[in-house]
Design a protein around this motif. Structure first.
Motif, PDB file in Angstrom:
ATOM      1  N   ALA A  27     -13.296  -4.763 -10.059  1.00 45.85           N
ATOM      2  CA  ALA A  27     -13.737  -5.900  -9.151  1.00 45.85           C
ATOM      3  C   ALA A  27     -14.394  -5.475  -8.167  1.00 45.85           C
ATOM      4  CB  ALA A  27     -12.387  -6.810  -8.663  1.00 45.85           C
ATOM      5  N   LYS A  28     -15.508  -6.254  -7.701  1.00 44.96           N
ATOM      6  CA  LYS A  28     -16.251  -5.966  -6.418  1.00 44.96           C
ATOM      7  C   LYS A  28     -16.412  -7.423  -5.627  1.00 44.96           C
ATOM      8  CE  LYS A  28     -19.695  -4.190  -3.941  1.00 44.96           C
ATOM      9  NZ  LYS A  28     -19.433  -3.002  -3.254  1.00 44.96           N
ATOM     10  N   SER A  29     -16.303  -7.449  -4.208  1.00 49.21           N
ATOM     11  CA  SER A  29     -16.475  -8.447  -3.362  1.00 49.21           C
ATOM     12  C   SER A  29     -17.795  -8.226  -2.491  1.00 49.21           C
ATOM     13  CB  SER A  29     -15.415  -8.523  -2.547  1.00 49.21           C
ATOM     14  OG  SER A  29     -15.115  -7.609  -1.764  1.00 49.21           O
ATOM     15  N   PHE A  30     -18.372  -9.225  -2.308  1.00 43.29           N
ATOM     16  CA  PHE A  30     -19.771  -9.124  -1.317  1.00 43.29           C
ATOM     17  C   PHE A  30     -19.776  -9.861  -0.186  1.00 43.29           C
ATOM     18  CE2 PHE A  30     -20.486  -8.858  -5.955  1.00 43.29           C
ATOM     19  CZ  PHE A  30     -21.254  -7.584  -6.206  1.00 43.29           C
TER      20      PHE A  30
ATOM     21  N   GLU B 131       0.901  -1.121   0.112  1.00 44.02           N
ATOM     22  CA  GLU B 131      -0.016   0.156   0.081  1.00 44.02           C
ATOM     23  C   GLU B 131       0.753   1.447   0.126  1.00 44.02           C
ATOM     24  OE1 GLU B 131      -3.827   1.936   2.273  1.00 44.02           O
ATOM     25  OE2 GLU B 131      -2.759  -0.010   3.030  1.00 44.02           O
ATOM     26  N   ILE B 132       0.788   2.149  -1.099  1.00 46.55           N
ATOM     27  CA  ILE B 132       1.597   3.203  -1.278  1.00 46.55           C
ATOM     28  C   ILE B 132       0.809   4.386  -0.955  1.00 46.55           C
ATOM     29  CG2 ILE B 132       3.035   2.215  -3.167  1.00 46.55           C
ATOM     30  CD1 ILE B 132       1.488   3.399  -4.990  1.00 46.55           C
ATOM     31  N   ALA B 133      -0.263   4.458  -0.722  1.00 50.20           N
ATOM     32  CA  ALA B 133      -1.182   5.585  -0.284  1.00 50.20           C
ATOM     33  C   ALA B 133      -2.440   5.188   0.060  1.00 50.20           C
ATOM     34  CB  ALA B 133      -1.366   6.716  -1.367  1.00 50.20           C
ATOM     35  N   ASP B 134      -3.522   5.977   0.597  1.00 50.41           N
ATOM     36  CA  ASP B 134      -4.792   5.538   1.001  1.00 50.41           C
ATOM     37  C   ASP B 134      -5.466   4.970   0.048  1.00 50.41           C
ATOM     38  OD1 ASP B 134      -7.031   5.114   2.551  1.00 50.41           O
ATOM     39  OD2 ASP B 134      -7.865   7.033   2.330  1.00 50.41           O
ATOM     40  N   GLY B 135      -5.830   3.699  -0.146  1.00 51.20           N
ATOM     41  CA  GLY B 135      -6.591   3.154  -1.012  1.00 51.20           C
ATOM     42  C   GLY B 135      -5.835   2.698  -2.159  1.00 51.20           C
ATOM     43  N   TRP B 136      -4.600   2.984  -2.325  1.00 51.94           N
ATOM     44  CA  TRP B 136      -3.707   2.625  -3.654  1.00 51.94           C
ATOM     45  C   TRP B 136      -2.796   1.666  -3.121  1.00 51.94           C
ATOM     46  CZ3 TRP B 136      -4.074   4.867  -8.388  1.00 51.94           C
ATOM     47  CH2 TRP B 136      -4.820   6.078  -8.622  1.00 51.94           C
TER      48      TRP B 136
ATOM     49  N   LYS C 144      -6.654   0.499  -7.128  1.00 53.22           N
ATOM     50  CA  LYS C 144      -7.316   1.680  -6.267  1.00 53.22           C
ATOM     51  C   LYS C 144      -8.658   1.255  -5.826  1.00 53.22           C
ATOM     52  CE  LYS C 144      -8.342   5.557  -4.725  1.00 53.22           C
ATOM     53  NZ  LYS C 144      -7.898   6.230  -3.361  1.00 53.22           N
ATOM     54  N   ALA C 145      -8.904   1.174  -4.512  1.00 49.87           N
ATOM     55  CA  ALA C 145     -10.191   1.013  -3.943  1.00 49.87           C
ATOM     56  C   ALA C 145     -10.843   2.388  -3.933  1.00 49.87           C
ATOM     57  CB  ALA C 145     -10.186   0.556  -2.601  1.00 49.87           C
ATOM     58  N   ILE C 146     -12.229   2.316  -4.561  1.00 53.49           N
ATOM     59  CA  ILE C 146     -13.097   3.586  -4.650  1.00 53.49           C
ATOM     60  C   ILE C 146     -14.332   2.992  -4.912  1.00 53.49           C
ATOM     61  CG2 ILE C 146     -12.655   3.729  -7.246  1.00 53.49           C
ATOM     62  CD1 ILE C 146     -12.565   6.836  -6.748  1.00 53.49           C
ATOM     63  N   ALA C 147     -15.307   3.815  -3.824  1.00 58.31           N
ATOM     64  CA  ALA C 147     -16.709   3.580  -4.209  1.00 58.31           C
ATOM     65  C   ALA C 147     -17.009   2.227  -4.211  1.00 58.31           C
ATOM     66  CB  ALA C 147     -17.369   4.258  -5.429  1.00 58.31           C
ATOM     67  N   GLY C 148     -16.337   1.231  -3.348  1.00 59.15           N
ATOM     68  CA  GLY C 148     -16.868  -0.073  -3.260  1.00 59.15           C
ATOM     69  C   GLY C 148     -16.330  -0.985  -4.157  1.00 59.15           C
TER      70      GLY C 148
END
Length: 253
Positions: free
Chosen positions: A250-253, A187-192, A219-223
Motif C-alpha cells: 500500500a502507498k499513500s500520497f 507498534e512492536i518495533a520501528d516501522g513494524w 512494515k513501513a519501508i521506502a515509502g
C-alpha cells in the motif's frame, strides 16, 4: 435460493473498508490524500471478494480540520459474477449484471478527547451494473448497501459498530444487519505494527451469522507499507471463507 449463491451474495464486500478511511487520519497538513494498494486477495469481513485472486484498490479522502471527512474508495471484485455462475449452474436464465467493481462512498465526523477517539458516519457500497428483475429473482436482491457506523478508539484499540439500513449485499430481508469489529494495531518495533481483529457479522433474515478474525503484521519501508495477514472465519464448506494468508502493498500520497 441456492445456499452457495446466498453465501456469496451475503458475505460480499476492507477489513479493507477501513483502509480508505484510515488514510484520512494522515491529512492533518494536507486535507486531500490518496491511496493505492495491491493485495493478493480482497478479503472483507473474512470473505474473499475476488475468489482468492489479486485486487487493485485505491481511493481519495478529504479531511477538514473540523473533523468532517468524505471519501471514495474502489476495488475490483468477482463475487457477483461468481454468484451468477452458480445460479446458471442451478438452471437459472438471466442477463449478466456485468459487474466487476465495488465503489465505496463515505462521510462522517471524527475527533479525539485525550487518548480516546470517536468516528461517526455513513458508508454507501455501490456495485455498478444492470440488475434486471429476472436477475434479482434468480440471483439475489440488488447488492448496493447503505451502512451507518460508530467507532470508538483508545490508544491502539478500536471498536466499530456498523448497521445496515438496506438489505445486506443482496441478502433478502436482511435490513438491520449488524457488524461488530474489535481491532488492535500495536507498534512492536520501528516501522513494524502487529495487527489483530475479531468481527461478528449478525445477519437479519434467513442467512446465518458468523465470526471472522485476522492477525498479521505491517512494515513501513521506502515509502510503502507491506502487509502479511492470516484471515479466517467460522463458516464451514464455503471456499471463499476458508483460512488463507494475504499479502498487501500500500502507498499513500
Amino acid at each position: 435460493m441456492n445456499k452457495r449463491i446466498l453465501a456469496t451474495a451475503v458475505l460480499a464486500a476492507l477489513p479493507l473498508l477501513s483502509t480508505g478511511s484510515a488514510f484520512a487520519e494522515e491529512a492533518a497538513d494536507n486535507p486531500v490524500t490518496a491511496n493505492v494498494s495491491l493485495v493478493s486477495d480482497y478479503a472483507y469481513r473474512g470473505i474473499s471478494q475476488t475468489d482468492e485472486k489479486m485486487a487493485l484498490q485505491g481511493g481519495f479522502d478529504y479531511a477538514h480540520s473540523s473533523g468532517l471527512y468524505v471519501g471514495v474508495w474502489g476495488s475490483n471484485v468477482s463475487w457477483i459474477r461468481d454468484g451468477e455462475d452458480a445460479a446458471r449452474d442451478a438452471g437459472a436464465t438471466f442477463k449478466s449484471s456485468h459487474n466487476s467493481l465495488e465503489v465505496d462512498v463515505y462521510g462522517g465526523y471524527k475527533g479525539t478527547v485525550g487518548d480516546f477517539g470517536y468516528d461517526v458516519g455513513l458508508l454507501q457500497y455501490v456495485y455498478p451494473g444492470r440488475y434486471t428483475q429476472t436477475w434479482r429473482t434468480s440471483v439475489a436482491k440488488r447488492p448496493d448497501t447503505l451502512e451507518g457506523y460508530v467507532g470508538l478508539s483508545y490508544k491502539f484499540l478500536t471498536f466499530k459498530y456498523s448497521h445496515a439500513f438496506t438489505n445486506l449485499f443482496g441478502a433478502p430481508d436482511s435490513e438491520n444487519s449488524k457488524y461488530l469489529d474489535l481491532s488492535a494495531a500495536y507498534e512492536i518495533a520501528d516501522g513494524w505494527t502487529l495487527n489483530a481483529h475479531f468481527g461478528r457479522q449478525v445477519i437479519a433474515g434467513p442467512a446465518e451469522s458468523y465470526n471472522d478474525w485476522k492477525i498479521g503484521v505491517t512494515k513501513a519501508i521506502a515509502g510503502v507499507t507491506l502487509g502479511l495477514h492470516y484471515v479466517d472465519t467460522d463458516i464451514n464448506h464455503v471456499d471463499i471463507a476458508e483460512p488463507r494468508v494475504i499479502f498487501s502493498v500500500a502507498k499513500s500520497f
